[in-house]
Write a protein that holds these residues in place. Structure first.
Motif, PDB file in Angstrom:
ATOM      1  N   PHE A 259       0.849  -1.183   0.000  1.00 32.48           N
ATOM      2  CA  PHE A 259       0.000   0.000   0.000  1.00 32.48           C
ATOM      3  C   PHE A 259       0.891   1.241   0.000  1.00 32.48           C
ATOM      4  CE2 PHE A 259      -2.572  -3.324   1.825  1.00 32.48           C
ATOM      5  CZ  PHE A 259      -3.845  -3.079   1.321  1.00 32.48           C
ATOM      6  N   PRO A 260       0.414   2.349  -0.586  1.00 31.35           N
ATOM      7  CA  PRO A 260       1.228   3.567  -0.543  1.00 31.35           C
ATOM      8  C   PRO A 260       1.373   4.063   0.885  1.00 31.35           C
ATOM      9  CG  PRO A 260      -0.956   4.010  -1.450  1.00 31.35           C
ATOM     10  CD  PRO A 260      -0.834   2.526  -1.344  1.00 31.35           C
ATOM     11  N   ALA A 261       2.561   4.522   1.248  1.00 33.24           N
ATOM     12  CA  ALA A 261       2.811   4.999   2.610  1.00 33.24           C
ATOM     13  C   ALA A 261       1.948   6.206   2.950  1.00 33.24           C
ATOM     14  CB  ALA A 261       4.295   5.358   2.763  1.00 33.24           C
ATOM     15  N   SER A 262       1.466   6.904   1.935  1.00 36.26           N
ATOM     16  CA  SER A 262       0.650   8.099   2.147  1.00 36.26           C
ATOM     17  C   SER A 262      -0.779   7.781   2.577  1.00 36.26           C
ATOM     18  CB  SER A 262       0.598   8.927   0.863  1.00 36.26           C
ATOM     19  OG  SER A 262       0.094   8.130  -0.214  1.00 36.26           O
ATOM     20  N   LEU A 263      -1.223   6.536   2.421  1.00 35.80           N
ATOM     21  CA  LEU A 263      -2.616   6.182   2.676  1.00 35.80           C
ATOM     22  C   LEU A 263      -2.960   6.302   4.157  1.00 35.80           C
ATOM     23  CD1 LEU A 263      -5.206   5.126   1.280  1.00 35.80           C
ATOM     24  CD2 LEU A 263      -4.462   2.815   1.888  1.00 35.80           C
ATOM     25  N   SER A 264      -3.923   7.159   4.472  1.00 35.50           N
ATOM     26  CA  SER A 264      -4.327   7.352   5.866  1.00 35.50           C
ATOM     27  C   SER A 264      -5.810   7.087   6.095  1.00 35.50           C
ATOM     28  CB  SER A 264      -3.994   8.787   6.321  1.00 35.50           C
ATOM     29  OG  SER A 264      -4.707   9.730   5.548  1.00 35.50           O
ATOM     30  N   ALA A 265      -6.576   6.902   5.045  1.00 32.21           N
ATOM     31  CA  ALA A 265      -8.007   6.638   5.195  1.00 32.21           C
ATOM     32  C   ALA A 265      -8.463   5.687   4.089  1.00 32.21           C
ATOM     33  CB  ALA A 265      -8.808   7.932   5.144  1.00 32.21           C
ATOM     34  N   LEU A 266      -9.121   4.588   4.486  1.00 31.11           N
ATOM     35  CA  LEU A 266      -9.622   3.615   3.523  1.00 31.11           C
ATOM     36  C   LEU A 266     -10.929   3.039   4.047  1.00 31.11           C
ATOM     37  CD1 LEU A 266      -9.261   2.013   0.919  1.00 31.11           C
ATOM     38  CD2 LEU A 266      -7.909   0.346   2.208  1.00 31.11           C
ATOM     39  N   ASP A 267     -11.995   3.257   3.293  1.00 29.46           N
ATOM     40  CA  ASP A 267     -13.320   2.759   3.676  1.00 29.46           C
ATOM     41  C   ASP A 267     -13.848   1.876   2.549  1.00 29.46           C
ATOM     42  OD1 ASP A 267     -15.859   2.278   4.631  1.00 29.46           O
ATOM     43  OD2 ASP A 267     -16.218   4.357   5.246  1.00 29.46           O
ATOM     44  N   LEU A 268     -14.061   0.595   2.866  1.00 34.58           N
ATOM     45  CA  LEU A 268     -14.510  -0.393   1.877  1.00 34.58           C
ATOM     46  C   LEU A 268     -15.814  -1.062   2.296  1.00 34.58           C
ATOM     47  CD1 LEU A 268     -11.027  -2.077   1.331  1.00 34.58           C
ATOM     48  CD2 LEU A 268     -12.183  -0.574  -0.292  1.00 34.58           C
ATOM     49  N   ASN A 269     -16.495  -0.528   3.299  1.00 30.10           N
ATOM     50  CA  ASN A 269     -17.664  -1.231   3.843  1.00 30.10           C
ATOM     51  C   ASN A 269     -18.803  -1.377   2.832  1.00 30.10           C
ATOM     52  OD1 ASN A 269     -20.167   0.630   4.584  1.00 30.10           O
ATOM     53  ND2 ASN A 269     -18.341   1.862   5.029  1.00 30.10           N
ATOM     54  N   HIS A 270     -19.590  -2.441   3.033  1.00 32.87           N
ATOM     55  CA  HIS A 270     -20.755  -2.756   2.190  1.00 32.87           C
ATOM     56  C   HIS A 270     -20.370  -2.956   0.719  1.00 32.87           C
ATOM     57  CE1 HIS A 270     -22.986  -1.377   5.741  1.00 32.87           C
ATOM     58  NE2 HIS A 270     -24.014  -2.068   5.255  1.00 32.87           N
ATOM     59  N   ASN A 271     -19.500  -3.952   0.484  1.00 34.36           N
ATOM     60  CA  ASN A 271     -19.171  -4.392  -0.869  1.00 34.36           C
ATOM     61  C   ASN A 271     -19.170  -5.926  -0.897  1.00 34.36           C
ATOM     62  OD1 ASN A 271     -18.451  -2.082  -2.822  1.00 34.36           O
ATOM     63  ND2 ASN A 271     -17.396  -1.445  -0.962  1.00 34.36           N
ATOM     64  N   ARG A 272     -18.460  -6.510  -1.849  1.00 36.49           N
ATOM     65  CA  ARG A 272     -18.390  -7.968  -1.959  1.00 36.49           C
ATOM     66  C   ARG A 272     -16.941  -8.434  -2.008  1.00 36.49           C
ATOM     67  NH1 ARG A 272     -22.891  -8.271  -6.879  1.00 36.49           N
ATOM     68  NH2 ARG A 272     -24.654  -7.430  -5.661  1.00 36.49           N
ATOM     69  N   TYR A 274     -13.491 -10.112  -1.079  1.00 36.29           N
ATOM     70  CA  TYR A 274     -13.161 -11.377  -0.428  1.00 36.29           C
ATOM     71  C   TYR A 274     -11.646 -11.499  -0.242  1.00 36.29           C
ATOM     72  CZ  TYR A 274     -12.312 -12.715  -5.314  1.00 36.29           C
ATOM     73  OH  TYR A 274     -11.864 -12.755  -6.610  1.00 36.29           O
ATOM     74  N   GLY A 275     -11.215 -12.647   0.262  1.00 33.88           N
ATOM     75  CA  GLY A 275      -9.794 -12.852   0.547  1.00 33.88           C
ATOM     76  C   GLY A 275      -9.484 -12.472   1.987  1.00 33.88           C
ATOM     77  N   SER A 276      -8.211 -12.224   2.269  1.00 38.40           N
ATOM     78  CA  SER A 276      -7.778 -11.894   3.624  1.00 38.40           C
ATOM     79  C   SER A 276      -7.167 -10.494   3.657  1.00 38.40           C
ATOM     80  CB  SER A 276      -6.757 -12.920   4.115  1.00 38.40           C
ATOM     81  OG  SER A 276      -5.623 -12.943   3.249  1.00 38.40           O
ATOM     82  N   LEU A 277      -6.942  -9.993   4.868  1.00 37.89           N
ATOM     83  CA  LEU A 277      -6.328  -8.677   5.032  1.00 37.89           C
ATOM     84  C   LEU A 277      -4.808  -8.800   4.960  1.00 37.89           C
ATOM     85  CD1 LEU A 277      -8.484  -7.230   7.969  1.00 37.89           C
ATOM     86  CD2 LEU A 277      -8.779  -6.873   5.508  1.00 37.89           C
ATOM     87  N   PRO A 278      -4.148  -8.090   4.043  1.00 38.62           N
ATOM     88  CA  PRO A 278      -2.689  -8.185   3.909  1.00 38.62           C
ATOM     89  C   PRO A 278      -1.948  -7.693   5.157  1.00 38.62           C
ATOM     90  CG  PRO A 278      -3.692  -7.160   1.972  1.00 38.62           C
ATOM     91  CD  PRO A 278      -4.753  -7.222   3.019  1.00 38.62           C
ATOM     92  N   GLU A 279      -0.856  -8.359   5.482  1.00 32.34           N
ATOM     93  CA  GLU A 279      -0.030  -7.985   6.635  1.00 32.34           C
ATOM     94  C   GLU A 279       0.527  -6.568   6.498  1.00 32.34           C
ATOM     95  OE1 GLU A 279       0.869  -9.450   9.462  1.00 32.34           O
ATOM     96  OE2 GLU A 279      -0.185 -11.370   9.204  1.00 32.34           O
ATOM     97  N   THR A 280       0.692  -6.116   5.261  1.00 35.16           N
ATOM     98  CA  THR A 280       1.307  -4.794   5.050  1.00 35.16           C
ATOM     99  C   THR A 280       0.421  -3.651   5.530  1.00 35.16           C
ATOM    100  OG1 THR A 280       0.475  -4.975   2.764  1.00 35.16           O
ATOM    101  CG2 THR A 280       2.807  -5.456   3.133  1.00 35.16           C
ATOM    102  N   LEU A 281      -0.836  -3.930   5.855  1.00 32.09           N
ATOM    103  CA  LEU A 281      -1.708  -2.900   6.412  1.00 32.09           C
ATOM    104  C   LEU A 281      -1.187  -2.384   7.755  1.00 32.09           C
ATOM    105  CD1 LEU A 281      -5.211  -4.454   5.637  1.00 32.09           C
ATOM    106  CD2 LEU A 281      -4.366  -2.269   4.754  1.00 32.09           C
ATOM    107  N   GLY A 283       1.653  -1.477   8.523  1.00 33.08           N
ATOM    108  CA  GLY A 283       2.657  -0.424   8.350  1.00 33.08           C
ATOM    109  C   GLY A 283       2.062   0.940   8.055  1.00 33.08           C
ATOM    110  N   LEU A 284       0.721   1.021   7.998  1.00 33.80           N
ATOM    111  CA  LEU A 284       0.070   2.281   7.656  1.00 33.80           C
ATOM    112  C   LEU A 284      -0.413   3.013   8.909  1.00 33.80           C
ATOM    113  CD1 LEU A 284      -2.146   1.101   4.655  1.00 33.80           C
ATOM    114  CD2 LEU A 284       0.092   2.209   4.545  1.00 33.80           C
ATOM    115  N   PRO A 301      -4.519  -8.953  10.871  1.00 34.67           N
ATOM    116  CA  PRO A 301      -3.117  -8.781  11.260  1.00 34.67           C
ATOM    117  C   PRO A 301      -2.980  -7.925  12.521  1.00 34.67           C
ATOM    118  CG  PRO A 301      -3.410  -8.406   8.901  1.00 34.67           C
ATOM    119  CD  PRO A 301      -4.775  -8.486   9.491  1.00 34.67           C
ATOM    120  N   ALA A 302      -2.051  -8.294  13.364  1.00 32.23           N
ATOM    121  CA  ALA A 302      -1.822  -7.557  14.610  1.00 32.23           C
ATOM    122  C   ALA A 302      -0.741  -6.512  14.404  1.00 32.23           C
ATOM    123  CB  ALA A 302      -1.424  -8.523  15.722  1.00 32.23           C
ATOM    124  N   GLY A 303      -1.020  -5.282  14.825  1.00 34.46           N
ATOM    125  CA  GLY A 303      -0.027  -4.229  14.703  1.00 34.46           C
ATOM    126  C   GLY A 303      -0.573  -2.997  14.024  1.00 34.46           C
ATOM    127  N   GLY A 304       0.232  -1.969  14.013  1.00 29.26           N
ATOM    128  CA  GLY A 304      -0.199  -0.720  13.398  1.00 29.26           C
ATOM    129  C   GLY A 304      -1.427  -0.165  14.102  1.00 29.26           C
TER     130      GLY A 304
END
Length: 329
Positions: A259-272, A274-281, A283-284, A301-304
């Motif tokens: 993910f870009p280091a600049s990312l400070s807000a991400l809202d994905l609620n109410h979609n479809r 799938y998959g898992s949450l990447p560990e790199t989250l 670091g944001l 993932p635990a952290g951040g």
């Protein structure tokens, strides 16, 4: 005799300066403003607009200090009825034009606005303007801000808007726009503008070409859009905030490795999604985060900042687990 001549000269100069200061507004601009006032039905809100005073001192008007031409017209929060007057096109030095919170302002944006070639800020929001967003707005090549939010505009988004070379912010949110996001929005030049398209009736697949643009802020929420959002993420991107909530996006979230280091807000609620949450989250430095109401699985993932949010940021997924949700088994 010399003293008398000097005194008269001073008096004449004082009178000249006094007249200059009392009437510094350009007479052509004053005449245009009076036409605009008449077109709007001579509303009480524009009572200061009269020929007895300098038009640079009228409410809602701003003049340039050097050439006395009107550079800004800002009318807001009043009982003004009618349409945007055609006469506006004669204010040729205008750089800022704002009509805001005027619920009785109706009709469409007039073509004469294309004469305002110096215009940088065009804001028409919280009005009852309707009809299509005109493609001729693309002729205003100096625009840095185009705000047409909170109106009743309908129809498709004009693809020509992507040709505005200096655009920094585009607000088309809270209208009744239909169709898809134009493919041309992947051709914005330079630093991509902040784009707000939320609360419309847009559908179709988000063009992959948009992934070529480094948008700073992207709000596509509350539409019926589809597609793969992974094109907006990566270490080479500069996006700061993205709201894709309440759409029909369906893709594998695990595919996003970085993910870009600049990312400070991400809202994905109410979609479809799938998959898992990447560990790199982890670091944001996420100041806003929500993936609820999707089809995600696996351990959070635990952290951040991921555990800073309560279960409402994660619940109603297929099989997400781990803090702040119940432990994985």
């Amino acid at each position: 005799m010399k003293t008398s001549f000097f005194t008269i000269a001073i008096a004449i100069l004082t009178l000249f300066l006094s007249l200059s200061l009392s009437q510094r507004c350009n007479l052509k601009d004053e005449k245009t403003l009076l036409k605009i006032k008449k077109s709007l039905g001579n509303p009480y809100q524009l009572a200061s607009w009269n020929g007895d005073s300098d038009c640079c001192r009228w409410y809602y008007v701003q003049c340039d200090l050097y050439n006395d031409r009107i550079t800004a017209l800002t009318i807001f929060s009043g009982n003004i009825s009618g349409r945007i007057p055609d006469a506006l096109g004669s204010l040729s030095f205008l750089e800022t034009l704002i009509f805001r919170k005027l619920s009785n302002l109706t009709g469409q944006i007039p073509f004469t606005i294309t004469k305002l070639t110096r215009l940088k800020n065009l804001t028409v929001s919280w009005t009852n303007l309707s009809g299509p967003i005109p493609s001729f707005l693309s002729q205003l090549k100096n625009l840095t801000l185009l705000d047409l939010s909170f109106n009743n505009f309908s129809g498709a988004i004009p693809p020509e808007l992507a040709t505005l070379p200096k655009l920094q912010t585009l607000h088309l949110d809270r209208n009744k726009l239909t169709g898809s996001i134009p493919e041309s929005f992947g051709t914005f030049t330079g630093k991509g503008p902040a784009v707000y398209l939320s609360h419309n009736l847009l559908n179709g697949t988000v063009p992959k070409s948009l992934g070529r643009v480094n948008f700073t802020w992207l709000d596509l929420s509350r539409n019926s859009l589809q597609g793969d959002l992974t094109v907006f993420f990566g270490t080479n991107k500069t996006i700061k905030a993205a709201d894709f909530s309440r759409n029909m996006f369906e893709f594998n979230f695990s595919k996003i490795i970085q993910f870009p280091a600049s990312l400070s807000a991400l809202d994905l609620n109410h979609n479809r999604i799938y998959g898992s949450l990447p560990e790199t989250l982890t670091g944001l430095n996420l100041q806003k985060w929500n993936v609820s109401y999707n089809r995600l699985c696996g351990q959070i993932p635990a952290g951040g900042n991921l555990q800073k949010y309560d279960n409402t940021a994660y619940f109603h997924n297929r099989c997400l687990c781990g803090s702040p949700l119940p432990a994985c088994y």
